[in-house]
Design a protein around this motif. Sequence first.
Motif, PDB file in Angstrom:
ATOM      1  N   LEU A   1       0.833  -1.210   0.000  1.00 40.60           N
ATOM      2  CA  LEU A   1       0.000   0.000   0.000  1.00 40.60           C
ATOM      3  C   LEU A   1       0.866   1.258   0.000  1.00 40.60           C
ATOM      4  O   LEU A   1       0.542   2.243  -0.681  1.00 40.60           O
ATOM      5  N   ALA A   2       1.964   1.227   0.736  1.00 38.20           N
ATOM      6  CA  ALA A   2       2.868   2.381   0.768  1.00 38.20           C
ATOM      7  C   ALA A   2       3.462   2.634  -0.609  1.00 38.20           C
ATOM      8  O   ALA A   2       3.605   3.788  -1.038  1.00 38.20           O
ATOM      9  N   HIS A   3       3.804   1.570  -1.310  1.00 39.82           N
ATOM     10  CA  HIS A   3       4.327   1.686  -2.671  1.00 39.82           C
ATOM     11  C   HIS A   3       3.311   2.353  -3.589  1.00 39.82           C
ATOM     12  O   HIS A   3       3.650   3.249  -4.369  1.00 39.82           O
ATOM     13  N   GLU A   4       2.052   1.935  -3.492  1.00 38.85           N
ATOM     14  CA  GLU A   4       1.011   2.496  -4.363  1.00 38.85           C
ATOM     15  C   GLU A   4       0.715   3.953  -4.019  1.00 38.85           C
ATOM     16  O   GLU A   4       0.519   4.781  -4.910  1.00 38.85           O
ATOM     17  N   VAL A   5       0.696   4.270  -2.736  1.00 39.67           N
ATOM     18  CA  VAL A   5       0.494   5.665  -2.317  1.00 39.67           C
ATOM     19  C   VAL A   5       1.658   6.531  -2.812  1.00 39.67           C
ATOM     20  O   VAL A   5       1.459   7.681  -3.219  1.00 39.67           O
TER      21      VAL A   5
ATOM     22  N   ALA B   1       9.107   4.443  -6.585  1.00 37.58           N
ATOM     23  CA  ALA B   1       7.981   4.154  -5.684  1.00 37.58           C
ATOM     24  C   ALA B   1       8.407   3.214  -4.567  1.00 37.58           C
ATOM     25  O   ALA B   1       7.887   3.296  -3.445  1.00 37.58           O
ATOM     26  N   ASP B   2       9.351   2.303  -4.830  1.00 37.31           N
ATOM     27  CA  ASP B   2       9.880   1.439  -3.773  1.00 37.31           C
ATOM     28  C   ASP B   2      10.551   2.283  -2.687  1.00 37.31           C
ATOM     29  O   ASP B   2      10.354   2.048  -1.492  1.00 37.31           O
ATOM     30  N   ARG B   3      11.333   3.272  -3.119  1.00 36.69           N
ATOM     31  CA  ARG B   3      11.994   4.151  -2.136  1.00 36.69           C
ATOM     32  C   ARG B   3      10.958   4.957  -1.361  1.00 36.69           C
ATOM     33  O   ARG B   3      11.072   5.140  -0.145  1.00 36.69           O
ATOM     34  N   GLY B   4       9.924   5.455  -2.074  1.00 35.23           N
ATOM     35  CA  GLY B   4       8.861   6.191  -1.396  1.00 35.23           C
ATOM     36  C   GLY B   4       8.104   5.312  -0.422  1.00 35.23           C
ATOM     37  O   GLY B   4       7.747   5.739   0.686  1.00 35.23           O
ATOM     38  N   GLY B   5       7.841   4.062  -0.827  1.00 35.55           N
ATOM     39  CA  GLY B   5       7.161   3.124   0.060  1.00 35.55           C
ATOM     40  C   GLY B   5       7.977   2.834   1.301  1.00 35.55           C
ATOM     41  O   GLY B   5       7.432   2.687   2.399  1.00 35.55           O
ATOM     42  N   ALA B   6       9.302   2.733   1.117  1.00 35.59           N
ATOM     43  CA  ALA B   6      10.189   2.496   2.266  1.00 35.59           C
ATOM     44  C   ALA B   6      10.164   3.677   3.226  1.00 35.59           C
ATOM     45  O   ALA B   6      10.213   3.505   4.451  1.00 35.59           O
TER      46      ALA B   6
ATOM     47  N   THR C   1      -2.522 -12.454 -16.156  1.00 31.19           N
ATOM     48  CA  THR C   1      -2.043 -11.993 -17.471  1.00 31.19           C
ATOM     49  C   THR C   1      -3.170 -11.518 -18.373  1.00 31.19           C
ATOM     50  O   THR C   1      -2.920 -11.017 -19.460  1.00 31.19           O
ATOM     51  N   ARG C   2      -4.416 -11.639 -17.939  1.00 31.57           N
ATOM     52  CA  ARG C   2      -5.538 -11.170 -18.765  1.00 31.57           C
ATOM     53  C   ARG C   2      -5.601  -9.650 -18.797  1.00 31.57           C
ATOM     54  O   ARG C   2      -6.233  -9.081 -19.669  1.00 31.57           O
ATOM     55  N   GLN C   3      -4.957  -9.021 -17.823  1.00 31.95           N
ATOM     56  CA  GLN C   3      -4.934  -7.553 -17.790  1.00 31.95           C
ATOM     57  C   GLN C   3      -3.549  -7.017 -18.129  1.00 31.95           C
ATOM     58  O   GLN C   3      -3.015  -6.165 -17.446  1.00 31.95           O
ATOM     59  N   GLU C   4      -2.926  -7.538 -19.202  1.00 32.22           N
ATOM     60  CA  GLU C   4      -1.594  -7.076 -19.599  1.00 32.22           C
ATOM     61  C   GLU C   4      -1.596  -5.574 -19.891  1.00 32.22           C
ATOM     62  O   GLU C   4      -0.605  -4.890 -19.683  1.00 32.22           O
ATOM     63  N   ALA C   5      -2.722  -5.060 -20.395  1.00 27.24           N
ATOM     64  CA  ALA C   5      -2.777  -3.640 -20.748  1.00 27.24           C
ATOM     65  C   ALA C   5      -2.631  -2.745 -19.515  1.00 27.24           C
ATOM     66  O   ALA C   5      -2.267  -1.585 -19.637  1.00 27.24           O
ATOM     67  N   LEU C   6      -2.910  -3.298 -18.319  1.00 24.10           N
ATOM     68  CA  LEU C   6      -2.804  -2.523 -17.088  1.00 24.10           C
ATOM     69  C   LEU C   6      -1.525  -2.844 -16.321  1.00 24.10           C
ATOM     70  O   LEU C   6      -1.366  -2.428 -15.183  1.00 24.10           O
ATOM     71  N   ALA C   7      -0.601  -3.564 -16.963  1.00 21.12           N
ATOM     72  CA  ALA C   7       0.581  -4.045 -16.261  1.00 21.12           C
ATOM     73  C   ALA C   7       1.416  -2.922 -15.667  1.00 21.12           C
ATOM     74  O   ALA C   7       1.996  -3.070 -14.596  1.00 21.12           O
ATOM     75  N   THR C   8       1.502  -1.772 -16.350  1.00 21.19           N
ATOM     76  CA  THR C   8       2.359  -0.694 -15.858  1.00 21.19           C
ATOM     77  C   THR C   8       1.839  -0.100 -14.554  1.00 21.19           C
ATOM     78  O   THR C   8       2.590   0.567 -13.847  1.00 21.19           O
ATOM     79  N   MET C   9       0.561  -0.321 -14.221  1.00 22.01           N
ATOM     80  CA  MET C   9      -0.007   0.266 -13.006  1.00 22.01           C
ATOM     81  C   MET C   9       0.258  -0.587 -11.774  1.00 22.01           C
ATOM     82  O   MET C   9       0.180  -0.106 -10.659  1.00 22.01           O
ATOM     83  N   LYS C  10       0.563  -1.871 -11.957  1.00 18.19           N
ATOM     84  CA  LYS C  10       0.630  -2.784 -10.821  1.00 18.19           C
ATOM     85  C   LYS C  10       2.016  -2.784 -10.181  1.00 18.19           C
ATOM     86  O   LYS C  10       3.002  -2.369 -10.777  1.00 18.19           O
ATOM     87  N   ILE C  11       2.068  -3.313  -8.958  1.00 16.76           N
ATOM     88  CA  ILE C  11       3.334  -3.340  -8.242  1.00 16.76           C
ATOM     89  C   ILE C  11       4.247  -4.447  -8.739  1.00 16.76           C
ATOM     90  O   ILE C  11       5.467  -4.348  -8.668  1.00 16.76           O
ATOM     91  N   SER C  12       3.662  -5.518  -9.276  1.00 13.83           N
ATOM     92  CA  SER C  12       4.465  -6.639  -9.764  1.00 13.83           C
ATOM     93  C   SER C  12       4.099  -6.954 -11.209  1.00 13.83           C
ATOM     94  O   SER C  12       2.929  -6.971 -11.580  1.00 13.83           O
ATOM     95  N   GLY C  13       5.124  -7.226 -12.014  1.00 13.42           N
ATOM     96  CA  GLY C  13       4.898  -7.538 -13.427  1.00 13.42           C
ATOM     97  C   GLY C  13       4.941  -9.010 -13.736  1.00 13.42           C
ATOM     98  O   GLY C  13       4.936  -9.393 -14.895  1.00 13.42           O
TER      99      GLY C  13
END
Length: 292
Positions: free
Chosen positions: A147-151, A227-232, A256-268
């Motif tokens: 959650l900290a990473h996403e914020v 974002a990892d540094r910000g989450g830390a 993998t059905r949402q590949e188009a949204l991959a850049t938004m997620k924390i893990s690829g």
Amino acid sequence: MAKRIFLFILTNILVLTTIMIVLSLLGVNNYIEGNNIMLGQLLVFSAVVGFSGSFISLAISRWMAKKMMGVKVINPDGPLSSYEQDLVDRVHRLSRAAGLAKMPEVGIYNSPEVNAFATGPSKRRSLVAVSSGLLQNMDNDAVEGVLAHEVAHIANGDMVTMTLLQGVINTFVVFLSRIAAWAVSQLVDENKAALVHFLAIIVFQIAFSILGSIVVMAYSRYREFHADRGGADLAGKDKMIHALESLRAHVNRVDTRQEALATMKISGGKKKRMLFSTHPDLDERIRRLHAK
């Protein structure tokens, strides 16, 4: 990788083509006079097309993510279950620590994948969503790190900067593809020039879109480190490292059905060819946090 490239190219072509048709009907794309190409007019046309597509995508990003992922937005003022209340409280606490003036929407999407994402057109109109798989498979410290990473993504304004970068890339794709198509059309008979020019635009636009995607993916990887540094900073380095280690343990559980949204997620997901990867390798992300 092939699916991701295809979706990237298809999305860009559809958006750019729609805008170009509209501008053509309005007579805005008259950048060729006789056998001469008017570079100034073409650059204006390219910028209008390129940035319009990006800003339209940004404006509808939160709505589109909700629809594509089936996100259930939690009403913080309504009756909440204990885990919903805990999730909202965590996101709001981290958001206040990050200096956000308005709290993001918080949502859950039903998926076995262990993942989360943040999106929205601005810091004041943002969304943090987590998968049900993440809540079921991660402990409290790992969830806090995610959650900290996403914020941190929201606080960094990553959605806007990604949009601006995509607008610049789109502008160059439109501009250079038309110059190249015009040059090719000058090499054929005048009766075939218009058809060759049209077909060449499509070919060059696809080719330059692939090249442009390399730049976009490189920035996507950079903002994950950031974002990892910000989450830390928000949740503590140990929790952020623990979150990434937990993601690594569930690296195969990415939808993998949402590949188009991959850049938004924390893990690829699994490590893929780096040039076209939206995320850095999890081991490298953990290594950098340890060295922080």
